[in-house]
Design a protein around this motif. Structure first.
Motif, PDB file in Angstrom:
ATOM      1  N   ASP A 233       7.347  19.318  74.084  1.00  0.00           N
ATOM      2  CA  ASP A 233       7.164  18.719  72.770  1.00  0.00           C
ATOM      3  C   ASP A 233       8.014  19.489  71.760  1.00  0.00           C
TER       4      ASP A 233
ATOM      5  N   ILE B 101       7.808  20.116  68.769  1.00  0.00           N
ATOM      6  CA  ILE B 101       7.184  20.965  67.752  1.00  0.00           C
ATOM      7  C   ILE B 101       6.892  22.360  68.294  1.00  0.00           C
TER       8      ILE B 101
ATOM      9  N   TYR C 184      13.982  18.237  74.268  1.00  0.00           N
ATOM     10  CA  TYR C 184      12.756  18.040  73.499  1.00  0.00           C
ATOM     11  C   TYR C 184      12.308  16.578  73.574  1.00  0.00           C
TER      12      TYR C 184
ATOM     13  N   ARG D  45       9.906  14.181  71.147  1.00  0.00           N
ATOM     14  CA  ARG D  45       9.067  14.003  69.964  1.00  0.00           C
ATOM     15  C   ARG D  45       8.239  12.741  70.152  1.00  0.00           C
TER      16      ARG D  45
ATOM     17  N   THR E 209       1.235  23.652  57.745  1.00  0.00           N
ATOM     18  CA  THR E 209       1.671  22.444  58.436  1.00  0.00           C
ATOM     19  C   THR E 209       2.981  21.932  57.847  1.00  0.00           C
TER      20      THR E 209
ATOM     21  N   LEU F  14       5.728  24.257  59.054  1.00  0.00           N
ATOM     22  CA  LEU F  14       6.002  23.996  60.470  1.00  0.00           C
ATOM     23  C   LEU F  14       6.847  22.734  60.623  1.00  0.00           C
ATOM     24  N   SER F  15       6.511  21.691  59.887  1.00  0.00           N
ATOM     25  CA  SER F  15       7.262  20.443  59.956  1.00  0.00           C
ATOM     26  C   SER F  15       8.663  20.600  59.380  1.00  0.00           C
TER      27      SER F  15
ATOM     28  N   GLU G  92      11.611  21.513  61.680  1.00  0.00           N
ATOM     29  CA  GLU G  92      12.034  20.621  62.757  1.00  0.00           C
ATOM     30  C   GLU G  92      13.487  20.190  62.637  1.00  0.00           C
TER      31      GLU G  92
ATOM     32  N   ASN H  44      14.868  21.059  66.314  1.00  0.00           N
ATOM     33  CA  ASN H  44      15.114  20.028  67.316  1.00  0.00           C
ATOM     34  C   ASN H  44      16.560  19.955  67.807  1.00  0.00           C
TER      35      ASN H  44
END
Length: 480
Positions: A122, A124, A141, A143, A205, A208-209, A212, A216
């Motif tokens: 994943d 993330i 990866y 998603r 959160t 963390l986002s 990406e 990624n």
């Protein structure tokens, strides 16, 4: 006679939640059908729930190259691991599970299995890329959220710099967002993912986002559970970050298209973390075509007692039949059950059927279902699209906020009811979907279902992208 070379060995590690795991189990089975060996890693907590709610091993009995393994997530048994605790799960995985993962990857070969050819994790879980690069294993990866929300995540640095996330409840939430290219004409502030408290740019959160867009592209490629005909414009933007995209969805329908009718029964092929109540299918069999509104808010969303009662009155007051999933943990405590009034009880007896969990793909494919009141999770959205079922969207968090806007304004597959939980609104929206605009929405939903079906057939976009993914993994084995 020369021994036949061992096939590629793919190590799959999903985010330990129902939606991501469903998608990755479907991917694992597709790769098994292509002859690849698979090691599928789940946390011990998830493994225990899988054994309780379903015989997951029976699903893969016909694939000798598949093995299911488990690893600790580092959290105590009584940790809730629910929506608001997501960051704690992620932090523990990075701190406690990362070294265990590295050891497992280094010792995963032997017997009839070659060393790991490729990791699919994943996207993330950025630490998986760190481990892969440390030990020299290629990583791709996956998603499992929607591309439209992923694109918003990639744009978060611009949104923050422009002050478009510095919100409070007094701001105009219907103001259009300017810094997500391709969505300027319809994406509003209220359609952005909810990260904790409004305006809290330090929210974990959110941070963390935000990573990406940088995280990624580190992988060799990015798998997305969508199809080009649905998300083409957004995918063109994502390719500016991650050029090598494998759009191979809708995965549940892709897998169904590959399996023969003689395959294992539907009930034993589930990977649900909840016990499915199949009695609802018998109830649906007795209902007229497109007469039932199906209601489910997924595996994580919770309601207050007041919200539950508003939805209940709204559904009963529509006069339509309804099938409603009320999970055992959807409302904190049990005392709400004693607050159901006599008129709600009577209305439910006449028109409703309530269960704890259902085989959702089968429900959405049933001819009696004419609409879906949903939390707009990505798996649910795709399953509804493939079933040709229009939607009423009541999103809970993260990608669901963006998904619901795309359902109503881009794909024209239903109505967006976000930020409202009122019995009159629920009643009116159900009537609009099931009665007033029934033909319009049904036609559009059936049209999109046919497009999804074509992309999975020989020569279709998702069909070809799956074969490209398998070929690229096989090339990794040759280069090894």
């Amino acid at each position: 006679m020369e021994n036949k070379p061992l096939p590629p060995h793919v190590f799959i590690f999903p985010l330990p939640y129902q939606g991501p795991m469903n998608s990755m189990f479907n991917l694992a089975e597709l790769l098994c059908l292509e002859g690849l060996h698979i090691t599928f890693l789940v946390t011990e907590y998830i493994h225990s729930r899988l054994l309780t709610s379903t015989d997951i091993q029976s699903r893969f009995n016909s694939y000798p190259g598949f093995q299911l393994r488990s690893v600790s997530d580092g959290l105590p048994d009584d940790h809730p691991r629910s929506g608001e605790k997501f960051v704690e799960v992620f932090d523990s995985l990075e701190l406690k599970t990362k070294p265990l993962l590295k050891h497992m990857l280094l010792t995963s070969s032997g017997g009839l299995r070659r060393p790991v050819t490729c990791i699919i994790a994943d996207g993330i879980l950025g630490f998986t890329c760190d481990v892969a690069k440390e030990i020299g294993i290629p990583i791709i990866y996956f998603r499992t959220l929607s591309p439209c929300c992923l694109w918003v995540f990639f744009c978060l640095p611009k949104l923050i710099d422009a002050g478009e996330l510095s919100l409070d409840q007094s701001d105009n939430m219907d103001r259009l967002v300017k810094n997500v290219p391709g969505t300027e004409s319809f994406l509003r502030r209220r359609d952005l993912p909810r990260f904790g408290t409004f305006g809290d740019l330090a929210d974990k959160t959110l941070q963390l986002s935000k990573k990406e867009g940088q995280e990624n592209p580190r992988a060799l490629g990015l798998i997305l559970n969508t199809f080009e005909e649905l998300d083409g414009p957004i995918l063109s933007h994502i390719r500016t970050f991650c050029p090598n995209l494998y759009t191979i969805g809708p995965l549940h329908a892709h897998l169904k298209a590959k399996l023969s009718p003689q395959t294992t029964s539907l009930e034993s092929s589930s990977s649900s973390l909840w016990n499915e109540d199949w009695s609802c299918m018998t109830w649906l069999d007795s209902q007229p075509s497109k007469s039932v509104i199906y209601v489910s808010f997924g595996s994580i969303a919770t309601l207050t007692k007041a919200q539950l009662i508003e939805f209940w009155y709204g559904l009963v007051n529509t006069g339509f039949k309804f099938l409603w999933v009320i999970r055992p943990d959807i409302v904190a405590g049990k005392d709400w059950e004693s607050q159901i009034s006599q008129d709600l009880s009577e209305g439910t007896k006449q028109r409703g059927y309530i269960v704890g969990w259902v085989p959702q793909k089968e429900v959405l494919a049933h001819p009696a279902v004419g609409g879906f009141l949903t939390h707009s999770g990505w798996n649910s959205t795709l399953e509804s699209i493939c079933g040709g079922v229009p939607m009423i969207c009541w999103p809970y968090f993260l990608d669901q906020q963006v998904n619901s806007r795309f359902v109503s304004e881009v794909w024209k597959l239903g109505l967006d009811m976000k930020d409202s939980c009122d019995r009159v609104v629920v009643e009116n929206m159900v009537k609009e979907l099931m009665e007033v605009r029934r033909e319009e929405f049904s036609h559009r939903a059936e049209e999109m279902a046919q497009v999804a079906k074509r992309c999975l057939s020989d020569g279709g976009s998702s069909f070809c992208n799956l074969h490209r993914l398998v070929r690229d993994i096989e090339d990794m084995m040759i280069q090894d």
